[in-house]
Design a protein around this motif. Structure first.
Motif, PDB file in Angstrom:
ATOM      1  N   GLN A 176       0.835  -1.202   0.000  1.00  0.00           N
ATOM      2  CA  GLN A 176       0.000   0.000   0.000  1.00  0.00           C
ATOM      3  C   GLN A 176       0.871   1.253   0.000  1.00  0.00           C
ATOM      4  O   GLN A 176       0.561   2.246  -0.679  1.00  0.00           O
ATOM      5  CB  GLN A 176      -0.924  -0.010   1.228  1.00  0.00           C
ATOM      6  N   ALA A 177       1.959   1.218   0.751  1.00  0.00           N
ATOM      7  CA  ALA A 177       2.874   2.362   0.794  1.00  0.00           C
ATOM      8  C   ALA A 177       3.530   2.587  -0.562  1.00  0.00           C
ATOM      9  O   ALA A 177       3.644   3.720  -1.035  1.00  0.00           O
ATOM     10  CB  ALA A 177       3.940   2.128   1.865  1.00  0.00           C
ATOM     11  N   ALA A 178       3.967   1.507  -1.196  1.00  0.00           N
ATOM     12  CA  ALA A 178       4.594   1.622  -2.515  1.00  0.00           C
ATOM     13  C   ALA A 178       3.615   2.196  -3.528  1.00  0.00           C
ATOM     14  O   ALA A 178       3.973   3.058  -4.343  1.00  0.00           O
ATOM     15  CB  ALA A 178       5.096   0.251  -2.964  1.00  0.00           C
ATOM     16  N   ALA A 179       2.373   1.735  -3.486  1.00  0.00           N
ATOM     17  CA  ALA A 179       1.355   2.241  -4.413  1.00  0.00           C
ATOM     18  C   ALA A 179       1.090   3.719  -4.163  1.00  0.00           C
ATOM     19  O   ALA A 179       0.949   4.511  -5.108  1.00  0.00           O
ATOM     20  CB  ALA A 179       0.071   1.428  -4.260  1.00  0.00           C
ATOM     21  N   ALA A 180       1.027   4.117  -2.897  1.00  0.00           N
ATOM     22  CA  ALA A 180       0.726   5.512  -2.560  1.00  0.00           C
ATOM     23  C   ALA A 180       1.826   6.456  -3.035  1.00  0.00           C
ATOM     24  O   ALA A 180       1.545   7.506  -3.638  1.00  0.00           O
ATOM     25  CB  ALA A 180       0.530   5.643  -1.048  1.00  0.00           C
ATOM     26  N   ILE A 181       3.084   6.096  -2.785  1.00  0.00           N
ATOM     27  CA  ILE A 181       4.191   6.974  -3.191  1.00  0.00           C
ATOM     28  C   ILE A 181       4.304   7.023  -4.710  1.00  0.00           C
ATOM     29  O   ILE A 181       4.505   8.092  -5.304  1.00  0.00           O
ATOM     30  CB  ILE A 181       5.520   6.500  -2.574  1.00  0.00           C
ATOM     31  N   SER A 182       4.153   5.885  -5.376  1.00  0.00           N
ATOM     32  CA  SER A 182       4.262   5.892  -6.829  1.00  0.00           C
ATOM     33  C   SER A 182       3.093   6.637  -7.473  1.00  0.00           C
ATOM     34  O   SER A 182       3.213   7.146  -8.590  1.00  0.00           O
ATOM     35  CB  SER A 182       4.338   4.457  -7.363  1.00  0.00           C
ATOM     36  N   GLN A 183       1.985   6.717  -6.770  1.00  0.00           N
ATOM     37  CA  GLN A 183       0.847   7.498  -7.260  1.00  0.00           C
ATOM     38  C   GLN A 183       1.129   8.989  -7.137  1.00  0.00           C
ATOM     39  O   GLN A 183       0.782   9.776  -8.037  1.00  0.00           O
ATOM     40  CB  GLN A 183      -0.411   7.135  -6.466  1.00  0.00           C
ATOM     41  N   LEU A 184       1.767   9.385  -6.035  1.00  0.00           N
ATOM     42  CA  LEU A 184       2.094  10.801  -5.836  1.00  0.00           C
ATOM     43  C   LEU A 184       3.166  11.271  -6.809  1.00  0.00           C
ATOM     44  O   LEU A 184       3.121  12.397  -7.307  1.00  0.00           O
ATOM     45  CB  LEU A 184       2.570  11.021  -4.392  1.00  0.00           C
ATOM     46  N   VAL A 185       4.150  10.419  -7.042  1.00  0.00           N
ATOM     47  CA  VAL A 185       5.255  10.781  -7.933  1.00  0.00           C
ATOM     48  C   VAL A 185       5.045  10.038  -9.249  1.00  0.00           C
ATOM     49  O   VAL A 185       5.746   9.078  -9.571  1.00  0.00           O
ATOM     50  CB  VAL A 185       6.619  10.427  -7.293  1.00  0.00           C
ATOM     51  N   ARG A 186       4.074  10.484 -10.014  1.00  0.00           N
ATOM     52  CA  ARG A 186       3.689   9.778 -11.237  1.00  0.00           C
ATOM     53  C   ARG A 186       4.783   9.890 -12.308  1.00  0.00           C
ATOM     54  O   ARG A 186       5.472  10.895 -12.401  1.00  0.00           O
ATOM     55  CB  ARG A 186       2.376  10.338 -11.785  1.00  0.00           C
ATOM     56  N   GLY A 187       4.930   8.816 -13.059  1.00  0.00           N
ATOM     57  CA  GLY A 187       5.938   8.805 -14.102  1.00  0.00           C
ATOM     58  C   GLY A 187       7.306   8.385 -13.626  1.00  0.00           C
ATOM     59  O   GLY A 187       8.228   8.238 -14.433  1.00  0.00           O
ATOM     60  N   VAL A 188       7.461   8.198 -12.320  1.00  0.00           N
ATOM     61  CA  VAL A 188       8.751   7.792 -11.759  1.00  0.00           C
ATOM     62  C   VAL A 188       8.557   6.464 -11.029  1.00  0.00           C
ATOM     63  O   VAL A 188       8.047   6.435  -9.908  1.00  0.00           O
ATOM     64  CB  VAL A 188       9.311   8.857 -10.786  1.00  0.00           C
ATOM     65  N   PRO A 189       8.944   5.338 -11.638  1.00  0.00           N
ATOM     66  CA  PRO A 189       8.744   4.043 -10.981  1.00  0.00           C
ATOM     67  C   PRO A 189       9.638   3.878  -9.763  1.00  0.00           C
ATOM     68  O   PRO A 189      10.675   4.537  -9.636  1.00  0.00           O
ATOM     69  CB  PRO A 189       9.116   3.034 -12.076  1.00  0.00           C
ATOM     70  N   LEU A 190       9.219   3.017  -8.866  1.00  0.00           N
ATOM     71  CA  LEU A 190      10.021   2.688  -7.697  1.00  0.00           C
ATOM     72  C   LEU A 190       9.985   1.171  -7.500  1.00  0.00           C
ATOM     73  O   LEU A 190       9.205   0.467  -8.140  1.00  0.00           O
ATOM     74  CB  LEU A 190       9.516   3.429  -6.452  1.00  0.00           C
ATOM     75  N   VAL A 191      10.832   0.691  -6.607  1.00  0.00           N
ATOM     76  CA  VAL A 191      10.903  -0.745  -6.334  1.00  0.00           C
ATOM     77  C   VAL A 191      10.691  -0.979  -4.846  1.00  0.00           C
ATOM     78  O   VAL A 191      11.345  -0.350  -4.008  1.00  0.00           O
ATOM     79  CB  VAL A 191      12.265  -1.330  -6.771  1.00  0.00           C
ATOM     80  N   LEU A 192       9.757  -1.872  -4.534  1.00  0.00           N
ATOM     81  CA  LEU A 192       9.526  -2.278  -3.150  1.00  0.00           C
ATOM     82  C   LEU A 192      10.372  -3.507  -2.853  1.00  0.00           C
ATOM     83  O   LEU A 192      10.248  -4.535  -3.522  1.00  0.00           O
ATOM     84  CB  LEU A 192       8.040  -2.602  -2.930  1.00  0.00           C
ATOM     85  N   ILE A 193      11.232  -3.375  -1.857  1.00  0.00           N
ATOM     86  CA  ILE A 193      12.071  -4.491  -1.412  1.00  0.00           C
ATOM     87  C   ILE A 193      11.570  -4.967  -0.057  1.00  0.00           C
ATOM     88  O   ILE A 193      11.398  -4.167   0.864  1.00  0.00           O
ATOM     89  CB  ILE A 193      13.543  -4.064  -1.272  1.00  0.00           C
TER      90      ILE A 193
END
Length: 199
Positions: free
Chosen positions: A93-110
């Motif tokens: 849920q945290a990964a989805a929330a941050i990637s939603q706020l910073v659109r266009g910039v992917p991230l990786v959940l480890i």
């Protein structure tokens, strides 16, 4: 006579068959119906977001707006957010929330559970493909690898910013200012590029 009847077993050790002379144990316990506790809860011991956000403060600010509790760690490849809520699907849920706020910039959940590590890509609030942890770690700086593998803790690192230390009002100001600077930077770069092309 050799055919005389053998004496009955009186319980003496001399008549006890080999291997049957073990003491009796009191095994007075109940086997639970649910044995899931023996295999662990499945909750990760560690979870972090590897982002391309430049700086710990912007990541902490975005996390504050998303009401996430994490420690933002600055690195040379982007800020890493070490999550504090590891229960259930909280890391995803945290990964989805941050990637939603910073659109266009992917991230990786480890996430790390024991010796097992998983890596999942998120972009624009959507869960993507699972990645090979070795590939993720192979391209990361040494301090990031140490953090993700548990060789280093957040307490050992400098420049860490907790998301709870930033108010929502301050977070909005910080992110607005960062966006404005980014737009100005892009605006300045475009004329220079066109002038070079036309030269």
């Amino acid at each position: 006579m050799s055919d005389s009847p053998k004496p009955e077993n009186d319980g003496s050790s001399s008549s006890t068959p080999p291997g049957d002379d073990l003491p009796d144990f009191d095994l007075d316990f109940e086997i639970p119906d649910d044995l899931s506790s023996l295999t662990g809860s499945g909750e990760p011991e560690f979870a972090a977001l590897i982002t391309q956000i430049a700086g710990a403060e912007p990541l902490a600010a975005a996390s504050s707006l998303a009401q996430l509790d994490l420690d933002a760690v600055p690195t040379s490849v982007g800020a890493v957010g070490v999550l504090k809520d590891l229960a259930g699907d909280a890391p995803e849920q945290a990964a989805a929330a941050i990637s939603q706020l910073v659109r266009g910039v992917p991230l990786v959940l480890i996430t790390r559970t024991g010796e097992q590590m998983t890596a999942v890509r998120f972009a624009d609030g959507v869960r993507g493909d699972e990645l090979a942890p070795g590939l993720v770690l192979g391209g990361a700086p040494e301090n990031v690898v140490d953090l993700l593998t548990g060789a280093t803790s957040v307490a050992d690192l400098d420049g860490v910013v907790g998301s709870t230390s930033i108010s929502k009002f301050k977070a909005v100001r910080m992110l607005t200012s960062a966006a404005r600077k980014a737009r100005k930077g892009m605006g300045k770069g475009e004329p220079d590029q066109s002038s070079r092309d036309g030269a």
